[in-house]
Structures are given as structure tokens and as C-alpha cells.
Design an enzyme around this catalytic site. Structure first.
Site, PDB file in Angstrom:
ATOM      1  N   ARG A 135       0.852  -1.220   0.019  1.00 11.69           N
ATOM      2  CA  ARG A 135      -0.043   0.151   0.088  1.00 11.69           C
ATOM      3  C   ARG A 135       0.901   1.244   0.002  1.00 11.69           C
ATOM      4  O   ARG A 135       0.509   2.386  -0.656  1.00 11.69           O
ATOM      5  CB  ARG A 135      -1.061  -0.116   1.118  1.00 11.69           C
ATOM      6  CG  ARG A 135      -2.218  -1.090   0.935  1.00 11.69           C
ATOM      7  CD  ARG A 135      -2.665  -1.201   2.509  1.00 11.69           C
ATOM      8  NE  ARG A 135      -3.828  -2.253   2.449  1.00 11.69           N
ATOM      9  CZ  ARG A 135      -3.873  -3.325   2.398  1.00 11.69           C
ATOM     10  NH1 ARG A 135      -2.737  -4.276   2.126  1.00 11.69           N
ATOM     11  NH2 ARG A 135      -4.944  -4.411   2.286  1.00 11.69           N
ATOM     12  N   GLY A 181      -1.698 -11.726  -4.350  1.00  7.69           N
ATOM     13  CA  GLY A 181      -3.070 -11.596  -4.265  1.00  7.69           C
ATOM     14  C   GLY A 181      -3.321 -10.205  -4.042  1.00  7.69           C
ATOM     15  O   GLY A 181      -4.216  -9.568  -4.859  1.00  7.69           O
ATOM     16  N   ARG A 220      -6.323 -18.176  -8.228  1.00  8.51           N
ATOM     17  CA  ARG A 220      -6.983 -17.402  -7.107  1.00  8.51           C
ATOM     18  C   ARG A 220      -8.296 -16.435  -7.809  1.00  8.51           C
ATOM     19  O   ARG A 220      -8.284 -16.087  -8.748  1.00  8.51           O
ATOM     20  CB  ARG A 220      -6.083 -16.423  -6.354  1.00  8.51           C
ATOM     21  CG  ARG A 220      -4.954 -17.711  -5.894  1.00  8.51           C
ATOM     22  CD  ARG A 220      -4.094 -17.020  -4.858  1.00  8.51           C
ATOM     23  NE  ARG A 220      -4.893 -16.404  -3.826  1.00  8.51           N
ATOM     24  CZ  ARG A 220      -4.175 -15.576  -2.687  1.00  8.51           C
ATOM     25  NH1 ARG A 220      -2.901 -15.330  -3.062  1.00  8.51           N
ATOM     26  NH2 ARG A 220      -4.868 -15.233  -1.686  1.00  8.51           N
ATOM     27  N   SER A 280     -12.710  -9.566   3.493  1.00  7.72           N
ATOM     28  CA  SER A 280     -11.495  -9.645   2.845  1.00  7.72           C
ATOM     29  C   SER A 280     -10.977  -8.062   2.685  1.00  7.72           C
ATOM     30  O   SER A 280     -11.703  -7.445   2.215  1.00  7.72           O
ATOM     31  CB  SER A 280     -11.541 -10.109   1.551  1.00  7.72           C
ATOM     32  OG  SER A 280     -10.565  -9.756   0.616  1.00  7.72           O
ATOM     33  N   GLN A 302      -8.718  -7.143   0.893  1.00  5.90           N
ATOM     34  CA  GLN A 302      -8.277  -7.181  -0.351  1.00  5.90           C
ATOM     35  C   GLN A 302      -9.665  -6.490  -1.118  1.00  5.90           C
ATOM     36  O   GLN A 302      -9.277  -5.619  -2.037  1.00  5.90           O
ATOM     37  CB  GLN A 302      -7.583  -8.312  -0.973  1.00  5.90           C
ATOM     38  CG  GLN A 302      -6.172  -8.581  -0.392  1.00  5.90           C
ATOM     39  CD  GLN A 302      -5.879  -9.964  -0.995  1.00  5.90           C
ATOM     40  OE1 GLN A 302      -6.336 -10.645  -1.706  1.00  5.90           O
ATOM     41  NE2 GLN A 302      -4.466 -10.295  -0.302  1.00  5.90           N
ATOM     42  N   ASP A 349      -3.707 -15.235   7.753  1.00  7.76           N
ATOM     43  CA  ASP A 349      -2.557 -15.816   7.287  1.00  7.76           C
ATOM     44  C   ASP A 349      -1.692 -16.695   8.317  1.00  7.76           C
ATOM     45  O   ASP A 349      -0.704 -17.181   8.073  1.00  7.76           O
ATOM     46  CB  ASP A 349      -1.562 -14.427   6.827  1.00  7.76           C
ATOM     47  CG  ASP A 349      -2.396 -14.031   5.821  1.00  7.76           C
ATOM     48  OD1 ASP A 349      -3.034 -14.215   5.208  1.00  7.76           O
ATOM     49  OD2 ASP A 349      -2.097 -12.430   5.775  1.00  7.76           O
ATOM     50  N   ARG A 360       4.304 -19.675   3.216  1.00  8.38           N
ATOM     51  CA  ARG A 360       3.845 -19.676   4.603  1.00  8.38           C
ATOM     52  C   ARG A 360       3.961 -21.504   5.039  1.00  8.38           C
ATOM     53  O   ARG A 360       4.105 -21.970   6.176  1.00  8.38           O
ATOM     54  CB  ARG A 360       2.663 -19.331   5.001  1.00  8.38           C
ATOM     55  CG  ARG A 360       2.697 -17.770   4.691  1.00  8.38           C
ATOM     56  CD  ARG A 360       1.620 -17.142   5.595  1.00  8.38           C
ATOM     57  NE  ARG A 360       1.359 -15.792   5.114  1.00  8.38           N
ATOM     58  CZ  ARG A 360       2.023 -14.666   5.041  1.00  8.38           C
ATOM     59  NH1 ARG A 360       3.185 -14.468   5.645  1.00  8.38           N
ATOM     60  NH2 ARG A 360       1.579 -13.518   4.436  1.00  8.38           N
TER      61      ARG A 360
HETATM   62  C1  S3P Z   1      -4.136  -8.833   2.843  1.00  9.07           C
HETATM   63  C2  S3P Z   1      -5.263  -9.408   3.195  1.00  9.07           C
HETATM   64  C3  S3P Z   1      -5.781 -10.769   3.485  1.00  9.07           C
HETATM   65  C4  S3P Z   1      -4.577 -11.720   3.644  1.00  9.07           C
HETATM   66  C5  S3P Z   1      -3.142 -11.207   2.572  1.00  9.07           C
HETATM   67  C6  S3P Z   1      -3.243  -9.811   2.837  1.00  9.07           C
HETATM   68  C7  S3P Z   1      -3.830  -7.599   2.453  1.00  9.07           C
HETATM   69  O1  S3P Z   1      -6.324 -11.517   2.214  1.00  9.07           O
HETATM   70  O2  S3P Z   1      -4.442 -13.085   3.616  1.00  9.07           O
HETATM   71  O3  S3P Z   1      -2.190 -11.921   2.969  1.00  9.07           O
HETATM   72  O4  S3P Z   1      -2.891  -7.035   2.390  1.00  9.07           O
HETATM   73  O5  S3P Z   1      -5.151  -6.790   2.172  1.00  9.07           O
HETATM   74  P1  S3P Z   1      -7.940 -11.409   2.194  1.00  9.07           P
HETATM   75  O6  S3P Z   1      -8.186 -10.002   2.136  1.00  9.07           O
HETATM   76  O7  S3P Z   1      -8.236 -11.819   0.647  1.00  9.07           O
HETATM   77  O8  S3P Z   1      -8.213 -11.954   3.259  1.00  9.07           O
END
Ligand code: S3P
Length: 436
Positions: free
Chosen positions: A30, A98, A126, A171, A173, A319, A391
Site C-alpha cells: 500500500r 493476491g 485464485r 477480505s 483486499q 495468514d 507460509r
Molecule cells: C491482505 C489481506 C488478506 C491476507 C493477505 C494480505 C491485504 O487477504 O490473507 O495475505 O494486504 O489486504 P484477504 O483480504 O483476501 O483475506
């Protein structure tokens, strides 16, 4: 590290030392993104030099953002403003990340130019529908492969409208992708989540001068805002620290001090789970770093017992399950995990990867659709697969520290995505861990 394919891991000595864990992956992604969008120059300290976060930095290079690396883990980012990104001439490769792909899909959906987001074999499997759907509701045009999989072909529609989005998944993300698109959308964008998730996007947008209103589980912002430059200090990544927290908890005679670890309330669930299991973890020198709570974590060996993990803790430790499964394998009695189906769509299917790996080492694991029951026992030697998941590889290196015999962990190159130098740091603390 990139050349090491497999590890041979075995019990080393009791773990001791004062460790500095690399910077937080979520915050590093970010920081680069928002600094790139700011009107002026930002400095990032403690940037994670992992493959995932470097992939994001390289993508902004392709989008016309100049970045300097005056020293390891420092970036000086010459922001181009929200309207200053340039059309890329090639597909943008997110690697294994991701976070990179999902956040960028929100940002790129709002641009005037077309772009393509691609990733490695794991990322290409994914689910992206979870971001495509809300972005399309905002007016975006995104083509994906069958089943909503990458690559994502994003059309530069140039204008979006704000939505009120109730996310069906917890989530960060997804929330962040919608908020980033919302920065460009007409009117207000609101997101609510079924369970609060990490709020780095909200905190950091605010630090970059965006007027954003947020509380656990909700956020809203108006489109058309600009970002001021800001300096970011990235805290140590709790998810990387997790492997050492579990390792010190399960190896008799251990005591580790992990310095200034990020303790965002939505990331620290593993501490609660391990304490319920009997772990001895003290938080010392609490302070704030870059707007995030941090503390030194002193972890001493303690005998663990199994628990029924409260489902409400799952998003706060999403995680950390590979590490938790190892703690559970070393605990007395059984540990029951449920409400954790999200683990099936991480860098690997982590429920299946941990269940099959632990079984190969003689631990009884009953796997169900949304979780597993792990029966504590004696970890034997054997060979396990990382399933190309950083991991999973690190979790089994930890498991080996309590094993009866050597464990071979295959396919560990992906550890560099989040934790370059894990093997060296682990060996310095007392792990028995070598390249095979
Ligand atoms: C993350 C959010 C999580 C996490 C990933 C990093 C992020 O995923 O598992 O390692 O930086 O926003 P999700 O938002 O899909 O749960």
C-alpha cells in the site's frame, strides 16, 4: 535463496536471540501504491524487499512512476498524482501477490487506459470474481478467464460511480480494491464487511491526506480527492513473526525477543489463540510506528494444549493458520478449527496442504470443508511439499524443530515472496535448517 529448491530441517538448539523481522507485506504494497498516487515525493522506510512487494513496485515503474532505492528497504517514490499514471506497454506481472493484483484491479479499473494484470501459477488459480463484481457495479469493464481467474484485462473506461457495497467476504483486499476505485468514482463509495478486516488502506489513505471515514467493518470516501505525499515507516510483519512465535513456543528452553512487531488489532489473532493454548508471550515497549501499534514480543517455551478456536478469531489470524497447525500438532489434545473455508483460496489450499503435510509426518488430522481437527502428537521425519506456498514451507521448517527425525521440505523458493532471508535468520536463532 532464489536458487534453493528444498530444505532439510531438523531440531536445532533451543531458540535464543533478539530478532528483527522484515517489513510488513500488506503495508509495503500500500505504501508504494499510495506514494505513487500522491502529488510529490514520499519516503518509505522498512519496505519489504520481498518478491511480492517488489513486483508491485516494478508495476508502478511500468505505469510511469520513478522510484529510488537509496538503501535496502528504503524507497523514495516520485508520486505522479491520481491522474498521472501512464498506460503500460506490456502486461503487469503481480507475481505471487493476491494483494497486488486485487488492489491494482481497483486502481486500474478507474484509469483511462487499458491494462492487463497477470500472475504466477498460484495467483492464476485464485478467485478474482470477488473484486470484479463490485468493480463492474461501479461501471468498470474487466475480462477474466473462465471462472473469474487471472489474467484480468481491464478496459480504461475513465469514469466510475460510487456504490454502497456490502462485501460477502471478510477480505481487506476486496474492501481496498473498491475503496481505491472509489477514489476516482463519482459520489461516495461505501464498503461494509461481514467481519472487520485489516484497515491499512483506510489508515494509510488518511495519512496521505484523503478524507476517509472508517470504523471496524465499515469505510466510506468521496471520489475526486488528491493524495499528499507522506513518509511511511513500515512495521515488522506479524505474519512473518508468527513462525518464530510458534517456534519459540514449541521448542523447550527457548526464549526469543522479536523487536517492534506490528500489532494491528485485525492481525494479532494468533496471540489470542496461542495464549488460549497456554503460550507464554509478553508484549514489551508498546509504541506506534507509522500510525500502527507495535511492541516487542518476548516468547518463551510453554507446554501447549488443544483448543476449540473461536470462529470470530479466524479473520484476525487469516495468514497464521499454517503456523497455528504446527502449534496444534505439538499441543496436548485436539485443536478444532472451523469457519475457515477462506484458507482454501490462499496461495495454496492451506487446509489441504497442512493436513496432508502433517499426516505425512504422523500427525492425525481430520479435514472438513471449512476447517480441521488436529490431534496433537509426535512429529516424525519425512518429506513434505510446500505446494509453492511460502507460509506452508516456513510452517514445516518450524514443525521440524520438534520432529523425531529430519524433514525434507520441497519447493521452498516462494519463501522469498514474503520473507527473504528466513532461512538465515532462523538458523541464527538456533533452527536446524539447511539447503538440501
Ligand atoms: C491482505 C489481506 C488478506 C491476507 C493477505 C494480505 C491485504 O487477504 O490473507 O495475505 O494486504 O489486504 P484477504 O483480504 O483476501 O483475506
Amino acid at each position: 535463496m532464489a536458487d534453493i529448491q528444498s530444505w532439510l530441517a531438523r531440531p536445532g538448539r533451543p531458540l535464543h536471540g533478539v530478532l528483527d523481522i522484515p517489513g510488513d507485506k500488506s503495508v509495503s504494497h500500500r505504501a508504494v501504491m499510495f506514494a505513487a498516487l500522491a502529488d510529490g515525493v514520499s519516503r518509505i522506510e522498512g519496505f519489504l524487499e520481498g518478491e511480492d512487494t517488489r513486483a508491485t513496485a516494478a508495476i508502478f515503474g511500468q505505469l510511469g512512476v520513478r522510484m529510488e532505492t537509496p538503501s535496502v528497504s528504503t524507497r523514495i517514490v516520485h508520486g505522479v498524482g491520481v491522474d498521472g499514471l501512464r498506460a503500460p506497454s506490456r502486461p503487469l506481472d503481480c507475481g505471487n501477490a493476491g494483494t497486488g493484483m486485487r488492489l491494482l484491479s481497483g486502481l486500474l479499473a478507474a484509469q483511462k487506459f487499458d491494462s492487463v494484470l497477470m500472475g504466477d501459477a498460484s495467483l492464476s488459480k485464485r478467485p478474482m470474481r470477488r473484486v470484479i463484481d463490485p468493480l463492474m457495479r461501479m461501471g468498470a469493464r474487466i475480462d477474466s478467464e473462465e471462472g473469474g481467474l487471472p489474467p484480468l484485462r481491464i478496459h480504461g473506461v475513465g469514469s466510475l460511480r460510487g456504490i454502497d457495497f456490502q462485501s460477502p467476504v471478510a477480505s481487506a483486499q476486496v474492501k481496498s480494491a473498491v475503496l481505491l476505485a472509489g477514489l476516482y468514482a463519482e459520489g461516495e463509495t461505501r464498503v461494509s464487511e461481514p467481519h472487520p478486516t485489516r484497515d491499512y488502506t483506510e489508515r494509510m489513505l488518511s495519512a496521505f491526506g484523503v478524507d476517509i471515514d472508517f470504523s471496524p467493518g465499515r469505510a466510506r470516501l468521496r471520489g475526486g480527492q488528491r493524495l499528499h505525499p507522506a513518509d511511511v515507516v513500515v512495521p515488522a510483519d506479524f505474519s512473518s513473526a508468527a513462525f518464530f512465535i510458534v517456534a519459540a513456543s514449541i521448542v523447550p528452553g527457548s526464549e526469543l525477543l522479536l523487536r517492534a512487531v506490528g500489532l494491528n488489532p485485525r492481525r494479532r489473532g494468533l496471540l489470542d489463540a496461542l495464549r488460549m493454548m497456554g503460550a507464554d508471550i509478553a508484549e514489551e515497549n508498546p509504541s506506534a510506528q507509522g500510525g500502527e501499534p507495535v511492541a516487542d514480543l518476548r516468547v518463551r517455551y510453554a507446554p501447549l494444549h488443544g483448543i476449540e478456536l473461536p470462529g470470530s478469531l479466524v479473520p484476525d489470524m487469516i495468514d497464521e493458520f499454517p503456523a497455528l497447525f504446527v502449534a496444534a500438532a505439538c499441543a496436548e489434545g485436539r485443536t478444532v478449527v472451523s469457519d475457515a473455508a477462506e484458507l482454501r483460496v490462499k496461495e495454496s489450499d492451506r487446509l489441504a496442504a497442512m493436513a496432508s503435510g502433517l499426516r505425512a509426518l504422523g500427525i492425525v488430522v481430520d479435514e472438513v470443508a471449512d476447517g480441521a481437527t488436529i490431534h496433537g502428537g509426535r512429529i516424525q521425519g519425512g518429506t513434505v511439499e510446500s505446494h509453492e506456498d511460502h507460509r506452508i514451507a516456513m510452517a514445516f521448517a518450524v514443525a521440524a524443530q520438534r520432529a523425531q527425525d529430519e524433514i525434507r521440505i520441497d519447493d521452498v523458493t516462494n519463501v522469498a515472496t514474503s520473507f527473504p532471508g528466513f532461512d538465515r535468520l532462523a538458523a541464527s536463532a538456533g533452527f536446524g535448517l539447511d539447503a538440501a
